[in-house]
Design a protein around this motif. Structure first.
Motif, mmCIF file in Angstrom:
data_model
loop_
_atom_site.group_PDB
_atom_site.id
_atom_site.type_symbol
_atom_site.label_atom_id
_atom_site.label_comp_id
_atom_site.label_asym_id
_atom_site.label_seq_id
_atom_site.Cartn_x
_atom_site.Cartn_y
_atom_site.Cartn_z
ATOM 1 N N ILE A 123 0.713 -1.365 0.090
ATOM 2 C CA ILE A 123 -0.025 0.225 0.118
ATOM 3 C C ILE A 123 0.840 1.220 -0.003
ATOM 4 C CG2 ILE A 123 -0.456 0.224 2.614
ATOM 5 C CD1 ILE A 123 -2.930 0.804 -0.429
ATOM 6 N N VAL A 124 1.976 1.370 0.616
ATOM 7 C CA VAL A 124 3.002 2.228 0.444
ATOM 8 C C VAL A 124 3.472 2.452 -0.765
ATOM 9 C CG1 VAL A 124 5.201 3.241 1.364
ATOM 10 C CG2 VAL A 124 3.537 2.130 3.132
ATOM 11 N N ARG A 125 3.670 1.435 -1.515
ATOM 12 C CA ARG A 125 4.274 1.777 -2.971
ATOM 13 C C ARG A 125 3.277 2.051 -3.872
ATOM 14 N NH1 ARG A 125 3.217 -1.766 -6.654
ATOM 15 N NH2 ARG A 125 2.814 -3.586 -5.300
ATOM 16 N N GLU A 126 1.908 1.605 -3.864
ATOM 17 C CA GLU A 126 0.868 1.753 -4.597
ATOM 18 C C GLU A 126 0.391 3.363 -4.540
ATOM 19 O OE1 GLU A 126 -0.763 0.558 -6.993
ATOM 20 O OE2 GLU A 126 0.069 -1.376 -6.955
ATOM 21 N N ILE A 127 0.475 3.866 -3.209
ATOM 22 C CA ILE A 127 0.285 5.336 -3.136
ATOM 23 C C ILE A 127 1.123 6.267 -3.755
ATOM 24 C CG2 ILE A 127 -0.542 7.135 -1.416
ATOM 25 C CD1 ILE A 127 -2.545 4.905 -2.117
ATOM 26 N N LYS A 128 2.461 5.678 -3.550
ATOM 27 C CA LYS A 128 3.670 6.541 -3.908
ATOM 28 C C LYS A 128 3.711 6.515 -5.256
ATOM 29 C CE LYS A 128 7.516 8.497 -3.731
ATOM 30 N NZ LYS A 128 8.006 10.034 -3.217
ATOM 31 N N GLU A 129 3.158 5.185 -5.982
ATOM 32 C CA GLU A 129 3.298 5.243 -7.717
ATOM 33 C C GLU A 129 2.114 6.130 -8.033
ATOM 34 O OE1 GLU A 129 4.974 0.610 -7.889
ATOM 35 O OE2 GLU A 129 2.793 1.144 -8.512
ATOM 36 N N GLU A 130 1.119 5.888 -7.426
ATOM 37 C CA GLU A 130 -0.192 6.481 -7.878
ATOM 38 C C GLU A 130 -0.297 8.069 -7.747
ATOM 39 O OE1 GLU A 130 -3.810 4.480 -6.786
ATOM 40 O OE2 GLU A 130 -2.929 2.547 -7.594
ATOM 41 N N LEU A 131 0.048 8.616 -6.545
ATOM 42 C CA LEU A 131 -0.103 9.781 -6.100
ATOM 43 C C LEU A 131 1.363 10.516 -5.962
ATOM 44 C CD1 LEU A 131 -3.102 9.232 -3.724
ATOM 45 C CD2 LEU A 131 -3.234 10.395 -6.022
ATOM 46 N N GLY A 132 2.364 9.878 -5.890
ATOM 47 C CA GLY A 132 3.758 10.703 -5.199
ATOM 48 C C GLY A 132 3.777 11.068 -4.140
ATOM 49 N N ILE A 133 2.812 10.408 -3.054
ATOM 50 C CA ILE A 133 3.123 10.802 -1.787
ATOM 51 C C ILE A 133 3.616 9.596 -1.008
ATOM 52 C CG2 ILE A 133 1.524 11.402 0.255
ATOM 53 C CD1 ILE A 133 -0.362 12.606 -1.944
ATOM 54 N N ASP A 134 4.723 9.875 -0.029
ATOM 55 C CA ASP A 134 4.773 8.826 0.879
ATOM 56 C C ASP A 134 3.999 8.896 2.334
ATOM 57 O OD1 ASP A 134 7.332 8.252 -0.342
ATOM 58 O OD2 ASP A 134 8.071 10.307 0.286
ATOM 59 N N VAL A 135 3.548 7.829 2.259
ATOM 60 C CA VAL A 135 2.525 7.369 3.387
ATOM 61 C C VAL A 135 3.023 6.477 4.618
ATOM 62 C CG1 VAL A 135 0.461 7.972 2.166
ATOM 63 C CG2 VAL A 135 1.338 5.567 2.248
ATOM 64 N N LYS A 136 2.500 6.327 5.638
ATOM 65 C CA LYS A 136 2.616 5.421 6.636
ATOM 66 C C LYS A 136 1.447 4.644 6.910
ATOM 67 C CE LYS A 136 1.911 8.411 10.429
ATOM 68 N NZ LYS A 136 1.946 8.582 11.876
ATOM 69 N N VAL A 137 1.493 3.389 7.319
ATOM 70 C CA VAL A 137 0.332 2.735 7.596
ATOM 71 C C VAL A 137 0.100 2.983 8.947
ATOM 72 C CG1 VAL A 137 -0.567 0.221 7.839
ATOM 73 C CG2 VAL A 137 1.062 0.690 5.912
ATOM 74 N N ASP A 138 -1.337 3.360 9.263
ATOM 75 C CA ASP A 138 -1.664 3.678 10.548
ATOM 76 C C ASP A 138 -2.204 2.318 11.193
ATOM 77 O OD1 ASP A 138 -1.304 6.222 10.452
ATOM 78 O OD2 ASP A 138 -3.014 6.959 9.626
ATOM 79 N N ARG A 139 -3.186 1.786 10.458
ATOM 80 C CA ARG A 139 -3.611 0.579 10.927
ATOM 81 C C ARG A 139 -4.577 -0.336 9.670
ATOM 82 N NH1 ARG A 139 -9.120 1.296 13.832
ATOM 83 N NH2 ARG A 139 -9.364 3.440 13.269
ATOM 84 N N LEU A 140 -4.758 -1.688 10.057
ATOM 85 C CA LEU A 140 -5.593 -2.326 9.267
ATOM 86 C C LEU A 140 -6.940 -2.237 9.576
ATOM 87 C CD1 LEU A 140 -5.969 -4.628 7.075
ATOM 88 C CD2 LEU A 140 -5.686 -6.404 8.780
ATOM 89 N N LEU A 141 -7.907 -1.855 8.648
ATOM 90 C CA LEU A 141 -9.283 -1.734 9.223
ATOM 91 C C LEU A 141 -10.201 -3.127 8.779
ATOM 92 C CD1 LEU A 141 -9.924 1.787 7.772
ATOM 93 C CD2 LEU A 141 -9.445 1.035 10.021
ATOM 94 N N TRP A 142 -10.091 -3.453 7.186
ATOM 95 C CA TRP A 142 -10.693 -4.621 7.161
ATOM 96 C C TRP A 142 -9.913 -5.623 6.291
ATOM 97 C CZ3 TRP A 142 -12.753 0.261 5.865
ATOM 98 C CH2 TRP A 142 -13.722 0.841 6.482
ATOM 99 N N PHE A 143 -10.187 -6.874 6.587
ATOM 100 C CA PHE A 143 -9.801 -8.147 5.556
ATOM 101 C C PHE A 143 -11.038 -8.571 5.074
ATOM 102 C CE2 PHE A 143 -8.913 -12.438 4.825
ATOM 103 C CZ PHE A 143 -7.739 -12.310 4.098
ATOM 104 N N THR A 144 -10.945 -8.541 3.518
ATOM 105 C CA THR A 144 -12.445 -8.954 2.916
ATOM 106 C C THR A 144 -11.941 -10.192 2.040
ATOM 107 O OG1 THR A 144 -11.708 -7.333 0.876
ATOM 108 C CG2 THR A 144 -13.092 -6.711 2.964
ATOM 109 N N GLU A 145 -13.002 -10.893 2.025
ATOM 110 C CA GLU A 145 -13.092 -11.948 1.054
ATOM 111 C C GLU A 145 -14.138 -11.453 -0.050
ATOM 112 O OE1 GLU A 145 -12.543 -16.178 2.303
ATOM 113 O OE2 GLU A 145 -12.747 -15.174 4.156
ATOM 114 N N ASN A 146 -13.774 -11.012 -1.323
ATOM 115 C CA ASN A 146 -14.724 -10.358 -1.849
ATOM 116 C C ASN A 146 -14.964 -11.027 -3.286
ATOM 117 O OD1 ASN A 146 -16.216 -8.185 -3.079
ATOM 118 N ND2 ASN A 146 -14.408 -6.734 -3.261
ATOM 119 N N PHE A 147 -16.311 -11.344 -3.605
ATOM 120 C CA PHE A 147 -16.447 -12.113 -4.732
ATOM 121 C C PHE A 147 -17.668 -11.251 -5.535
ATOM 122 C CE2 PHE A 147 -15.795 -14.873 -1.107
ATOM 123 C CZ PHE A 147 -14.996 -16.003 -1.981
#
Length: 158
Positions: A54-78
């Protein structure tokens, strides 16, 4: 290499998404060709942990360095998308900027990857009116869980 596996009629996808909230607005995005929105993020690469993804994706998409605060949801999505059955494992992280703050703008905007993805800050109170997937996001952002939640989502075609 992404942790996504394509079969004749189905796709297995391992995705991370960022919950970015600023002034009671959440950042969402969509592919330019689509009509539905999602939280920003992307596919986890093989041999990459989800927080690094997620840190990599946000940097690639928005050019912003982020830190992970916490996990909110783990989903199994169909769901069904482009005539394929998707089985998606999704991890949704609350993130914040490592330095400074996010750039808030009222209009839609493009990220670092050109015109492929469109971004928009949307009031959390207005999410019920938006075609946003997975649908649980529309109401779940009103009150973020204190501890990670495991959700099984079987509900839509895109």
């Amino acid at each position: 290499m992404d942790a996504t596996f394509y079969m004749e009629k189905a796709v297995f996808n391992y995705r991370v998404a960022a919950v970015v909230i600023l002034d009671n607005h959440v950042l969402i995005h969509k592919q330019a060709k689509d009509e539905h929105w999602a939280l920003p993020g992307g596919r986890v690469e093989l041999q990459e942990d989800s927080q690094t993804s997620i840190v990599r994706e946000i940097k690639e998409e928005l050019g912003i360095d982020v830190k992970v605060d916490r996990l909110l949801w783990f989903t199994e999505n169909f769901f069904d998308y482009n005539n394929k059955d998707y089985h998606e494992i999704g991890l949704y992280y609350k993130v914040s900027p490592l330095y400074g703050s996010f750039n808030f703008q009222k209009e839609e905007f493009f990220g670092e990857e050109g015109d492929r993805l469109i971004y928009q800050w949307v009031p959390i109170s207005s999410l019920e009116k938006i075609k946003l997937y997975p649908e649980f996001i529309r109401t779940s952002l009103n009150e973020l869980p204190e501890a990670p939640q495991h959700l099984i989502v079987k509900q839509y075609s895109i």
